[in-house]
Design an enzyme around this catalytic site. Structure first.
Site, PDB file in Angstrom:
ATOM      1  N   TYR A  80      75.882  28.131  72.909  1.00  0.00           N
ATOM      2  CA  TYR A  80      74.479  28.048  73.326  1.00  0.00           C
ATOM      3  C   TYR A  80      73.605  27.768  72.104  1.00  0.00           C
ATOM      4  CZ  TYR A  80      70.133  28.987  75.720  1.00  0.00           C
ATOM      5  OH  TYR A  80      68.888  28.847  76.265  1.00  0.00           O
ATOM      6  N   PHE A 132      55.618   2.366  80.113  1.00  0.00           N
ATOM      7  CA  PHE A 132      56.811   2.536  80.939  1.00  0.00           C
ATOM      8  C   PHE A 132      56.444   3.549  82.025  1.00  0.00           C
ATOM      9  CE2 PHE A 132      60.873   4.416  82.176  1.00  0.00           C
ATOM     10  CZ  PHE A 132      61.451   3.265  82.690  1.00  0.00           C
ATOM     11  N   THR A 133      57.103   3.466  83.174  1.00  0.00           N
ATOM     12  CA  THR A 133      56.693   4.293  84.331  1.00  0.00           C
ATOM     13  C   THR A 133      56.602   5.785  83.978  1.00  0.00           C
ATOM     14  OG1 THR A 133      59.021   4.301  84.995  1.00  0.00           O
ATOM     15  CG2 THR A 133      57.575   2.732  86.116  1.00  0.00           C
ATOM     16  N   ASP A 222      58.819   4.588  71.221  1.00  0.00           N
ATOM     17  CA  ASP A 222      59.823   4.811  72.257  1.00  0.00           C
ATOM     18  C   ASP A 222      60.978   3.879  71.922  1.00  0.00           C
ATOM     19  OD1 ASP A 222      61.458   4.770  74.464  1.00  0.00           O
ATOM     20  OD2 ASP A 222      59.827   4.793  75.929  1.00  0.00           O
ATOM     21  N   LYS A 265      70.273   5.228  77.086  1.00  0.00           N
ATOM     22  CA  LYS A 265      70.287   3.821  76.671  1.00  0.00           C
ATOM     23  C   LYS A 265      70.745   3.752  75.208  1.00  0.00           C
ATOM     24  CE  LYS A 265      66.496   2.451  79.766  1.00  0.00           C
ATOM     25  NZ  LYS A 265      67.095   1.438  80.642  1.00  0.00           N
ATOM     26  N   ARG A 388      60.762  -4.222  89.830  1.00  0.00           N
ATOM     27  CA  ARG A 388      59.788  -3.879  88.804  1.00  0.00           C
ATOM     28  C   ARG A 388      58.532  -4.682  89.101  1.00  0.00           C
ATOM     29  NH1 ARG A 388      61.753   0.671  85.888  1.00  0.00           N
ATOM     30  NH2 ARG A 388      60.791   1.252  87.848  1.00  0.00           N
ATOM     31  N   PHE A 454      58.776   4.406  93.886  1.00  0.00           N
ATOM     32  CA  PHE A 454      59.939   3.524  94.026  1.00  0.00           C
ATOM     33  C   PHE A 454      61.248   4.302  94.106  1.00  0.00           C
ATOM     34  CE2 PHE A 454      61.230   4.023  89.597  1.00  0.00           C
ATOM     35  CZ  PHE A 454      60.037   4.364  88.983  1.00  0.00           C
TER      36      PHE A 454
HETATM   37  N1  F0G Z   1      61.355   4.864  77.987  1.00  0.00           N
HETATM   38  C1  F0G Z   1      61.917   3.687  78.320  1.00  0.00           C
HETATM   39  C2  F0G Z   1      61.520   2.449  77.595  1.00  0.00           C
HETATM   40  C3  F0G Z   1      62.877   3.641  79.328  1.00  0.00           C
HETATM   41  O1  F0G Z   1      63.427   2.477  79.654  1.00  0.00           O
HETATM   42  C4  F0G Z   1      63.233   4.843  79.988  1.00  0.00           C
HETATM   43  C5  F0G Z   1      64.172   4.823  81.095  1.00  0.00           C
HETATM   44  C6  F0G Z   1      62.618   6.034  79.607  1.00  0.00           C
HETATM   45  C7  F0G Z   1      61.683   6.010  78.594  1.00  0.00           C
HETATM   46  C8  F0G Z   1      62.951   7.326  80.282  1.00  0.00           C
HETATM   47  O2  F0G Z   1      64.195   7.737  79.900  1.00  0.00           O
HETATM   48  O3  F0G Z   1      65.476   7.800  82.068  1.00  0.00           O
HETATM   49  O4  F0G Z   1      66.308   8.982  80.010  1.00  0.00           O
HETATM   50  O5  F0G Z   1      64.339   9.824  81.240  1.00  0.00           O
HETATM   51  N2  F0G Z   1      64.514   3.778  81.706  1.00  0.00           N
HETATM   52  C9  F0G Z   1      65.485   3.732  82.783  1.00  0.00           C
HETATM   53  C10 F0G Z   1      65.609   2.317  83.286  1.00  0.00           C
HETATM   54  C11 F0G Z   1      65.217   4.704  83.874  1.00  0.00           C
HETATM   55  O6  F0G Z   1      66.380   2.124  84.222  1.00  0.00           O
HETATM   56  O7  F0G Z   1      64.995   1.394  82.757  1.00  0.00           O
HETATM   57  P1  F0G Z   1      65.134   8.628  80.867  1.00  0.00           P
END
Ligand code: F0G
Length: 481
Positions: A80, A132-133, A222, A265, A388, A454
């Site tokens: 832990y 980003f979303t 990011d 990623k 998208r 979405f």
């Molecule tokens: N920032 C970027 C540029 C991303 O592409 C993502 C995730 C995140 C933050 C959030 O990261 O999913 O680990 O919480 N992108 C995924 C995609 C969901 O399919 O493009 P996460």
């Protein structure tokens, strides 16, 4: 640069790895694909993976791991607190980014949550090259607002400009002159996701960083898609072409105050984290990590994944590995372009992006053309892409539809997962769909969540177009699944 040319002159990307573990794929007949789509309410997130032939939804958490990652996972140290696995990852991050502190998080949005909780208060504005979303959702949740300063070329789907993810630095400088007291940080996204995985140039990053320094505002990167951005810096940026990926990575990090990433990623595994230099933000962020993510030596990640990320980050600095994604994407983009199919150019990272506004121009944006195209491609080939466009936006405060600047269907390219013949299959099914694009119709919501709609929204076709598309497929390819 180390290239491999074919004697017969063909220009195709060559896999620099061999496949040693496989997963069987299932291609359902077209009638069954239609039935599964109906059960999933035309939202491809709601499909079961077993019903998908090529899953091009995302590269997040689904890149292939290397033998070295898998073997590192076997020695993971479960604790832990104080896990040796964490200290190995911390050291890798410190070596690569040259930053002293590494705060682990369960994934990218975990980093975004704690950064927004600490830094964003109501009335604040966070400038960025593009949102980003999840990053925007967390800033807005804390009462902040996002303003984008992308160069105009960034939104041009048909372009040959190599760095469409660049900041409009003149506009950013002017904005900060007038509003710096409302700006807690500036966010720059590597390999800008929502505009087609498009990179920034090194010169542009340096300019943005200098503007931030002038106003004493932290520059937060990011780095989730930094892997692809590094590749493009290496092959397209005069300033970087003689540097190794490791040197480019360090030069990029040197311009930033904070770097966070989704290790779903960057690092070819599952997790995330925040890297930063010594500052008064470190301790309050640590407290938020402990409260939201987990203790400071795991942050919500399994120790096995932590080991895999440490190795994966090192592998990211190997051009033979990092080039695989962008080269496959460029192949797919070029082949589709040759067939006159509208795609985002130049080819970026992350995936091949179909431009739904030109693919199905007869569908108005209020009827979610990119989501309709995604549903249609599942019928045509059992291929799952990701919308998208307008569906990925939230309604405004008055409940009005927010029309997206781009309507894209992303066909993500998880790294080292698909073979070139599978990509040829995807190209073929997209081509069939383009020939039959007039059959594709719009969608409407049956159930509409308030945010990130979405993911969980339920939709229905506006006519029987899905049935007609499936019938046409059976007529055109009677002997094929
Ligand atoms: N920032 C970027 C540029 C991303 O592409 C993502 C995730 C995140 C933050 C959030 O990261 O999913 O680990 O919480 N992108 C995924 C995609 C969901 O399919 O493009 P996460």
């Amino acid at each position: 640069m180390e290239t491999i040319s074919f004697f017969d002159g063909r220009k195709i990307p060559l896999e620099r790895h061999k496949v040693r573990i496989v997963q069987q794929l299932n291609l359902l007949p077209v009638e069954e694909r239609l039935a599964r789509l109906k059960e999933a309410s035309s939202n491809l997130y709601l499909l079961h993976n077993k019903d998908i032939f090529l899953d091009m939804l995302t590269d997040s958490g689904v890149n292939a791991m290397s033998d070295r990652q898998q073997s590192a996972m076997m020695r993971a140290d479960d604790a832990y607190a104080g896990s040796e696995s964490f200290f190995r990852l911390e050291k890798t991050v410190q070596d690569i980014f040259g930053m002293e502190h590494f705060l682990p998080a369960h994934q990218g949005r975990g980093c975004e949550k704690v950064l927004a909780d600490l830094l964003v208060k109501p009335g604040d504005i966070v400038p960025m090259n593009y949102h980003f979303t999840t990053s925007r959702a967390h800033i807005e949740r804390c009462g902040g607002e996002v303003i984008e300063f992308l160069i105009p070329e960034g939104l041009n789907c048909q372009s040959d400009y190599p760095f469409k993810g660049n900041f409009d630095t003149k506009a950013l400088a002017k904005f900060l002159e007038e509003n710096n007291d409302r700006v807690p940080f500036v966010r720059i996204e590597a390999g800008t996701n929502l505009i087609g995985g498009q990179p920034f140039s090194f010169g542009n990053l340096k300019e943005a960083a200098a503007i931030c320094r002038k106003h004493d505002i932290p520059l937060v990167m990011d780095a989730s898609l930094l892997q692809d951005n590094l590749y493009f810096l290496k092959i397209k940026d005069e300033e970087c072409k003689d540097l190794s990926l490791r040197e480019i990575m360090r030069a990029v990090a040197d311009e930033c105050d904070i770097i966070y990433f989704s290790a779903r990623k960057l690092g070819f595994a599952r997790g995330g984290g925040i890297c930063m230099r010594e500052s008064e933000l470190v301790n309050p962020l640590k407290e938020l990590i402990v409260l939201n993510e987990g203790f400071l030596t795991y942050g919500g990640m399994s120790v096995r994944e932590i080991e895999a990320i440490a190795v994966g980050l090192e592998e990211t600095l190997d051009l033979a590995i990092t080039s695989q994604g962008p080269e496959f994407i460029a192949y797919m983009v070029d082949e589709l372009e040759k067939r006159g199919i509208p795609v985002v150019t130049p080819a970026g990272g992350l995936g091949c992006h179909l431009d739904a506004s030109r693919f199905v121009p007869h569908i108005p944006q209020e009827q979610y053309p990119a989501a309709a195209l995604a549903a249609a491609l599942y019928i045509a080939g059992g291929i799952r892409g990701m919308e998208r466009g307008t569906l990925s936006e939230n309604r405004d405060d008055d409940g009005n539809e927010k029309i997206a600047e781009m309507e894209l269907l992303r066909l993500a390219m998880p790294r080292r997962v698909f073979t070139l013949s599978q990509i040829d299959y995807a190209i073929d099914r997209v081509t069939w769909l383009f020939e039959n694009r007039d059959l594709i119709g719009g969608l409407r919501f049956e159930h509409e969540p308030k945010i990130l709609r979405f993911f969980l929204g339920k939709l229905a076709p506006l006519s029987d177009w899905q049935e007609r598309l499936a019938e046409k497929f059976s007529r055109d390819l009677p002997d094929s699944l």
